[in-house]
Design a protein around this motif. Structure first.
Motif, mmCIF file in Angstrom:
data_model
loop_
_atom_site.group_PDB
_atom_site.id
_atom_site.type_symbol
_atom_site.label_atom_id
_atom_site.label_comp_id
_atom_site.label_asym_id
_atom_site.label_seq_id
_atom_site.Cartn_x
_atom_site.Cartn_y
_atom_site.Cartn_z
ATOM 1 N N SER A 30 -14.758 -2.087 5.228
ATOM 2 C CA SER A 30 -13.748 -3.113 4.993
ATOM 3 C C SER A 30 -12.405 -2.715 5.584
ATOM 4 C CB SER A 30 -13.611 -3.370 3.491
ATOM 5 O OG SER A 30 -12.574 -4.288 3.218
ATOM 6 N N GLN A 31 -12.024 -1.450 5.447
ATOM 7 C CA GLN A 31 -10.760 -0.979 6.005
ATOM 8 C C GLN A 31 -10.764 -1.054 7.527
ATOM 9 O OE1 GLN A 31 -8.887 -1.242 3.205
ATOM 10 N NE2 GLN A 31 -7.770 0.570 3.857
ATOM 11 N N THR A 84 -2.706 0.216 8.170
ATOM 12 C CA THR A 84 -3.796 -0.010 7.215
ATOM 13 C C THR A 84 -3.933 1.145 6.237
ATOM 14 O OG1 THR A 84 -4.988 -1.329 8.876
ATOM 15 C CG2 THR A 84 -6.251 -0.541 6.986
ATOM 16 N N LEU A 85 -3.742 2.358 6.731
ATOM 17 C CA LEU A 85 -3.891 3.533 5.877
ATOM 18 C C LEU A 85 -2.641 3.833 5.058
ATOM 19 C CD1 LEU A 85 -5.749 5.993 8.298
ATOM 20 C CD2 LEU A 85 -6.720 4.520 6.529
ATOM 21 N N LEU A 86 -1.479 3.346 5.504
ATOM 22 C CA LEU A 86 -0.227 3.692 4.825
ATOM 23 C C LEU A 86 -0.178 3.236 3.370
ATOM 24 C CD1 LEU A 86 2.520 5.008 5.064
ATOM 25 C CD2 LEU A 86 3.440 2.855 5.950
ATOM 26 N N PRO A 87 -0.568 1.989 3.026
ATOM 27 C CA PRO A 87 -0.531 1.610 1.599
ATOM 28 C C PRO A 87 -1.400 2.497 0.713
ATOM 29 C CG PRO A 87 -0.734 -0.337 2.976
ATOM 30 C CD PRO A 87 -0.913 0.844 3.879
ATOM 31 N N ASP A 88 -2.583 2.903 1.222
ATOM 32 C CA ASP A 88 -3.436 3.809 0.446
ATOM 33 C C ASP A 88 -2.766 5.170 0.287
ATOM 34 O OD1 ASP A 88 -5.323 1.847 0.225
ATOM 35 O OD2 ASP A 88 -6.534 2.547 1.906
ATOM 36 N N LEU A 130 8.500 2.669 -9.316
ATOM 37 C CA LEU A 130 9.514 1.774 -8.756
ATOM 38 C C LEU A 130 8.837 0.681 -7.933
ATOM 39 C CD1 LEU A 130 12.260 4.289 -7.550
ATOM 40 C CD2 LEU A 130 12.380 2.723 -9.489
ATOM 41 N N PRO A 131 9.185 -0.595 -8.135
ATOM 42 C CA PRO A 131 8.526 -1.684 -7.404
ATOM 43 C C PRO A 131 8.843 -1.694 -5.914
ATOM 44 C CG PRO A 131 10.360 -2.524 -8.702
ATOM 45 C CD PRO A 131 10.182 -1.087 -9.099
ATOM 46 N N GLY A 132 9.974 -1.136 -5.529
ATOM 47 C CA GLY A 132 10.360 -1.167 -4.120
ATOM 48 C C GLY A 132 9.994 0.084 -3.354
ATOM 49 N N LEU A 133 9.090 0.903 -3.899
ATOM 50 C CA LEU A 133 8.742 2.161 -3.231
ATOM 51 C C LEU A 133 8.041 1.914 -1.898
ATOM 52 C CD1 LEU A 133 8.646 5.239 -3.326
ATOM 53 C CD2 LEU A 133 6.476 5.073 -4.568
ATOM 54 N N GLU A 134 7.145 0.948 -1.850
ATOM 55 C CA GLU A 134 6.409 0.692 -0.609
ATOM 56 C C GLU A 134 7.316 0.162 0.502
ATOM 57 O OE1 GLU A 134 2.533 -1.916 0.873
ATOM 58 O OE2 GLU A 134 2.679 -1.222 -1.194
#
Length: 357
Positions: free
Chosen positions: A45-46, A279-283, A299-303
């Protein structure tokens, strides 16, 4: 160290530099084709997402990397392509008709947006395309009788001649589409049209002086870029199963722009590198959250902060992106032990055309 001996002028526009490079791409293709046999559903899927973001990135690369027009509104073309395709499927239209129809609609919208490109450049053009994306997002949210609004719109499963595709078959379908898109874009850039894109990027005045029609060239660049984004949107609709307006927000446009910048402007291989990275960065961020204190990890704004920080670091320390770094690594091993540390420090590029790779 290998040297390429060019015996005719056609070698300058060959798709592959030499047979050695062709063999490497063939090995890479065989490796990607065999991956589903050894990996699970998650990895499959990734990788499918990598293929889909690469298609969208290829469209944006034509606009930003080769024509020099900044766009922060490509999420709108993804949205239009996805919703148009899903709505037509719901009406009983086959995919072989709905997908080209969605791409055609995105192309027409791209030409309309290109009208602003004739009078704006730089940050002003980016703001104009961002405004276009916000308009499309509002229309999708408020036109609930057609798009479903915030309740979402269910997408029919992918089918070919009545045969429903499973995850593995869809993986190969996306890989096939990506291969065709990369070959098509590479050939377009080798053609006079692609050379006109690069000329407009380097200097609009010089391009116009050589007989290039700026209106036609910019409109064509926007049309092709929007069509590829619409194609990626139709395939993302199958991947996500449900469509929501928030799936194509301003953050999506920023991620696409980061994809081409981090991958490497002016490099089609950089599109693949950027798609893998994004694609790999959020994981990776989700994994780091577990190691951070709760006051920071929750923190909600970390990403978004991480995305912005990484983009700034790339612009400062590696402006040519991952593709540029990969070229330096290849040069190091090809010249070892004669490689000199100041090879790239002494390098000068007098025209941006010289940095196309």
């Amino acid at each position: 160290m290998r040297f390429v001996l060019k015996t005719n002028y056609h070698r300058d526009v060959d798709l592959f530099r030499d047979k050695f490079q062709f063999c490497w791409f063939a090995v890479l293709l065989v490796f990607v084709l065999s991956l589903p046999m050894f990996t699970g559903t998650y990895v499959e899927s990734q990788l499918t997402l990598v293929f889909l973001w690469s298609i969208a990135g290829a469209g944006l690369m034509i606009l930003v990397g080769y024509t020099g027009l900044i766009s922060l509104g490509h999420a709108a073309f993804l949205s239009v392509g996805a919703y148009t395709h899903a709505i037509l499927l719901d009406l009983g239209v086959p995919p072989f008709v709905s997908i080209p129809s969605a791409m055609l609609l995105c192309s027409v919208l791209g030409v309309v947006v290109s009208i602003a490109a004739l009078r704006m450049t730089g940050i002003y053009l980016a703001i104009a395309t961002l405004a276009f994306a916000m308009i499309v997002e509002k229309v999708v949210k408020n036109w609930s009788s057609v798009t479903g609004g915030n309740a979402g719109f269910k997408v029919a499963p992918p089918e070919i001649f009545g045969w429903e595709l499973n995850s593995t078959a869809y993986y190969y379908l996306c890989l096939l589409v990506l291969t065709l898109v990369m070959l098509g874009v590479s050939n377009l850039l080798r053609a006079p049209t692609g050379r006109a894109f690069i000329a407009v990027r380097d200097s609009e005045i010089s391009a116009q002086a050589t007989g290039i029609n700026l209106v036609k060239t910019k409109a064509l660049a926007f049309a092709v870029s929007a069509a590829l984004a619409g194609l990626a949107g139709t395939l993302l609709a199958y991947q996500w199963h449900y469509l929501f307006p928030d799936s194509f927000s301003m953050i999506t446009s920023i991620k696409l722009l980061m994809l081409v910048i981090i991958g490497g402007l002016g490099s089609m291989s950089g599109v693949i590198f950027g798609a893998i990275f994004m694609t790999l960065l959020p994981d990776g961020i989700a994994t780091v959250r577990e190691w951070l204190p709760d006051s920071i990890g929750n923190l909600p704004g970390l990403e978004p902060f991480s995305f912005g920080l990484i983009l700034i670091l790339f612009l400062i320390f590696e402006p040519r992106g991952i593709s540029g770094r990969w070229q330096k690594i290849r040069l190091f091993f090809s010249q070892f032990p004669l490689y000199r540390n100041r090879t790239f420090r002494r390098q000068k590029s007098f025209l941006r055309t010289e940095r196309v790779h």
